[in-house]
Design a protein around this motif. Structure first.
Motif, PDB file in Angstrom:
ATOM      1  N   LEU A  70      -3.445  20.904  -0.690  1.00 19.47           N
ATOM      2  CA  LEU A  70      -3.635  22.221  -1.295  1.00 19.47           C
ATOM      3  C   LEU A  70      -2.419  22.480  -2.167  1.00 19.47           C
ATOM      4  N   ILE A  71      -2.644  22.535  -3.473  1.00 19.94           N
ATOM      5  CA  ILE A  71      -1.554  22.762  -4.420  1.00 19.94           C
ATOM      6  C   ILE A  71      -1.597  24.209  -4.890  1.00 19.94           C
ATOM      7  N   VAL A  72      -0.508  24.931  -4.666  1.00 19.74           N
ATOM      8  CA  VAL A  72      -0.370  26.298  -5.168  1.00 19.74           C
ATOM      9  C   VAL A  72       0.726  26.289  -6.231  1.00 19.74           C
ATOM     10  N   ASN A  73       0.702  27.299  -7.087  1.00 16.20           N
ATOM     11  CA  ASN A  73       1.695  27.403  -8.152  1.00 16.20           C
ATOM     12  C   ASN A  73       1.740  26.150  -9.017  1.00 16.20           C
ATOM     13  N   MET A  74       0.584  25.550  -9.252  1.00 13.55           N
ATOM     14  CA  MET A  74       0.507  24.327 -10.041  1.00 13.55           C
ATOM     15  C   MET A  74       0.896  24.605 -11.480  1.00 13.55           C
ATOM     16  N   VAL A  75       1.822  23.816 -11.964  1.00 14.18           N
ATOM     17  CA  VAL A  75       2.228  23.838 -13.353  1.00 14.18           C
ATOM     18  C   VAL A  75       2.842  22.477 -13.642  1.00 14.18           C
ATOM     19  N   PRO A  76       2.616  21.884 -14.749  1.00 11.17           N
ATOM     20  CA  PRO A  76       1.766  22.331 -15.841  1.00 11.17           C
ATOM     21  C   PRO A  76       0.291  22.054 -15.564  1.00 11.17           C
ATOM     22  N   VAL A  77      -0.548  22.811 -16.220  1.00  3.04           N
ATOM     23  CA  VAL A  77      -1.995  22.692 -16.051  1.00  3.04           C
ATOM     24  C   VAL A  77      -2.464  21.268 -16.325  1.00  3.04           C
ATOM     25  N   GLY A  78      -1.861  20.624 -17.303  1.00  6.43           N
ATOM     26  CA  GLY A  78      -2.296  19.287 -17.714  1.00  6.43           C
ATOM     27  C   GLY A  78      -2.052  18.190 -16.707  1.00  6.43           C
ATOM     28  N   TYR A  79      -1.217  18.448 -15.716  1.00  9.16           N
ATOM     29  CA  TYR A  79      -0.918  17.424 -14.726  1.00  9.16           C
ATOM     30  C   TYR A  79      -1.543  17.694 -13.363  1.00  9.16           C
ATOM     31  N   CYS A  80      -2.565  18.526 -13.306  1.00  6.70           N
ATOM     32  CA  CYS A  80      -3.173  18.776 -11.997  1.00  6.70           C
ATOM     33  C   CYS A  80      -3.854  17.496 -11.503  1.00  6.70           C
ATOM     34  N   ARG A  81      -3.867  17.314 -10.202  1.00  8.40           N
ATOM     35  CA  ARG A  81      -4.384  16.089  -9.594  1.00  8.40           C
ATOM     36  C   ARG A  81      -5.904  16.139  -9.508  1.00  8.40           C
ATOM     37  N   THR A  82      -6.532  15.808 -10.596  1.00 13.48           N
ATOM     38  CA  THR A  82      -7.989  15.875 -10.710  1.00 13.48           C
ATOM     39  C   THR A  82      -8.702  14.822  -9.878  1.00 13.48           C
ATOM     40  N   TRP A  83      -8.044  13.735  -9.593  1.00 14.19           N
ATOM     41  CA  TRP A  83      -8.670  12.600  -8.917  1.00 14.19           C
ATOM     42  C   TRP A  83      -8.872  12.831  -7.420  1.00 14.19           C
TER      43      TRP A  83
ATOM     44  N   PHE B  49      -6.954  29.710 -20.619  1.00 15.67           N
ATOM     45  CA  PHE B  49      -6.830  28.258 -20.565  1.00 15.67           C
ATOM     46  C   PHE B  49      -6.764  27.678 -21.979  1.00 15.67           C
ATOM     47  N   SER B  50      -7.660  28.123 -22.856  1.00 18.75           N
ATOM     48  CA  SER B  50      -7.697  27.610 -24.231  1.00 18.75           C
ATOM     49  C   SER B  50      -6.409  27.951 -24.989  1.00 18.75           C
ATOM     50  N   GLU B  51      -5.817  29.107 -24.715  1.00 17.13           N
ATOM     51  CA  GLU B  51      -4.570  29.492 -25.383  1.00 17.13           C
ATOM     52  C   GLU B  51      -3.396  28.642 -24.905  1.00 17.13           C
ATOM     53  N   ILE B  52      -3.415  28.272 -23.645  1.00 16.94           N
ATOM     54  CA  ILE B  52      -2.377  27.384 -23.117  1.00 16.94           C
ATOM     55  C   ILE B  52      -2.435  26.056 -23.861  1.00 16.94           C
ATOM     56  N   ILE B  53      -3.648  25.543 -24.045  1.00 16.38           N
ATOM     57  CA  ILE B  53      -3.841  24.277 -24.755  1.00 16.38           C
ATOM     58  C   ILE B  53      -3.412  24.433 -26.221  1.00 16.38           C
ATOM     59  N   GLU B  54      -3.872  25.499 -26.873  1.00 14.26           N
ATOM     60  CA  GLU B  54      -3.541  25.732 -28.286  1.00 14.26           C
ATOM     61  C   GLU B  54      -2.035  25.776 -28.506  1.00 14.26           C
ATOM     62  N   ARG B  55      -1.319  26.346 -27.543  1.00 15.18           N
ATOM     63  CA  ARG B  55       0.144  26.458 -27.664  1.00 15.18           C
ATOM     64  C   ARG B  55       0.855  25.217 -27.136  1.00 15.18           C
TER      65      ARG B  55
ATOM     66  N   HIS C  84       0.314  23.046 -21.958  1.00 20.05           N
ATOM     67  CA  HIS C  84      -0.335  22.418 -20.807  1.00 20.05           C
ATOM     68  C   HIS C  84       0.456  21.249 -20.227  1.00 20.05           C
ATOM     69  N   PHE C  85       1.437  20.714 -20.977  1.00 15.54           N
ATOM     70  CA  PHE C  85       2.279  19.633 -20.470  1.00 15.54           C
ATOM     71  C   PHE C  85       3.755  20.018 -20.409  1.00 15.54           C
ATOM     72  N   PHE C  86       4.069  21.291 -20.620  1.00 15.37           N
ATOM     73  CA  PHE C  86       5.469  21.710 -20.535  1.00 15.37           C
ATOM     74  C   PHE C  86       5.968  21.504 -19.107  1.00 15.37           C
ATOM     75  N   THR C  87       7.169  20.945 -19.004  1.00 11.65           N
ATOM     76  CA  THR C  87       7.740  20.711 -17.678  1.00 11.65           C
ATOM     77  C   THR C  87       9.117  21.339 -17.501  1.00 11.65           C
ATOM     78  N   SER C  88       9.660  21.922 -18.569  1.00 12.37           N
ATOM     79  CA  SER C  88      10.990  22.518 -18.428  1.00 12.37           C
ATOM     80  C   SER C  88      10.961  23.997 -18.816  1.00 12.37           C
ATOM     81  N   SER C  89      11.880  24.729 -18.241  1.00 12.33           N
ATOM     82  CA  SER C  89      11.955  26.160 -18.549  1.00 12.33           C
ATOM     83  C   SER C  89      12.295  26.378 -20.023  1.00 12.33           C
ATOM     84  N   ASP C  90      13.054  25.477 -20.616  1.00 14.77           N
ATOM     85  CA  ASP C  90      13.374  25.599 -22.044  1.00 14.77           C
ATOM     86  C   ASP C  90      12.116  25.534 -22.903  1.00 14.77           C
ATOM     87  N   GLU C  91      11.201  24.644 -22.575  1.00 16.16           N
ATOM     88  CA  GLU C  91       9.962  24.531 -23.348  1.00 16.16           C
ATOM     89  C   GLU C  91       9.159  25.832 -23.274  1.00 16.16           C
ATOM     90  N   PHE C  92       9.051  26.388 -22.071  1.00 15.80           N
ATOM     91  CA  PHE C  92       8.324  27.653 -21.912  1.00 15.80           C
ATOM     92  C   PHE C  92       9.036  28.778 -22.659  1.00 15.80           C
TER      93      PHE C  92
END
Length: 165
Positions: free
Chosen positions: A31-44, A66-72, A75-83
């Motif tokens: 059970l993953i809570v507070n998942m970030v970034p969206v693009g790296y969720c464990r879909t498998w 969701f679409s705005e996250i992708i547009e910006r 979805h793969f940001f991993t650092s606070s600087d990127e956000f």
């Protein structure tokens, strides 16, 4: 003790920080809570439930869809600087969201979780949006996500339906 707990637990509640790899080795549900970034969720992981942090636009103070996250490209940001550079802040899941998805996981494991047609439709809507982006031939993310086996916490999706549009 970490390995012992991972081998004996009914499921692992994690925030995708690395420890959850141990229970995964023992084929334990995650059970993953507070998942970030969206693009790296464990879909498998078919026994997984996921809920995401909310992405908030700093200037409008609105939750990004969701679409705005992708547009910006967040979805793969991993650092606070990127956000920070993108004008986005993250909001952690509430205690209620974590409680609700934990209870959902327990009910799933006990075999007494039943999804309505509406629930299944909302879940499918999310995965359709996810596939729409990730399986787009022009993007180089297809290898990241094979079969989409995970589930998004139902109460999270129901309470955040606007996120899908």
């Amino acid at each position: 003790l970490d390995i012992y707990l991972a081998s004996r637990c009914d499921f692992c509640l994690s925030s995708n920080t690395g420890y959850d790899g141990l229970p995964q080795l023992f084929r334990k549900p995650i059970l993953i809570v507070n998942m970030v970034p969206v693009g790296y969720c464990r879909t498998w992981a078919k026994d997984s439930l996921i809920i995401f942090k909310k992405y908030i636009d700093n200037s409008t103070h609105k939750i990004l869809k969701f679409s705005e996250i992708i547009e910006r490209k967040a979805h793969f940001f991993t650092s606070s600087d990127e956000f920070e550079n993108a004008g986005i802040r993250l909001k952690e899941n509430t205690a209620e969201e974590i409680r609700d998805v934990s209870l959902e996981m327990i009910r799933l494991l006990n075999g007494d979780m039943f999804y309505t047609i509406k629930d299944i439709d909302i879940q499918n809507k999310f995965w359709h949006k996810f596939k729409e982006f990730y399986l787009n031939p022009g993007r180089k993310t297809k290898t990241l996500h094979g079969p989409l086996n995970a589930k998004i916490g139902m109460s999270y999706l129901v309470n955040n339906q606007e996120w899908l549009y």
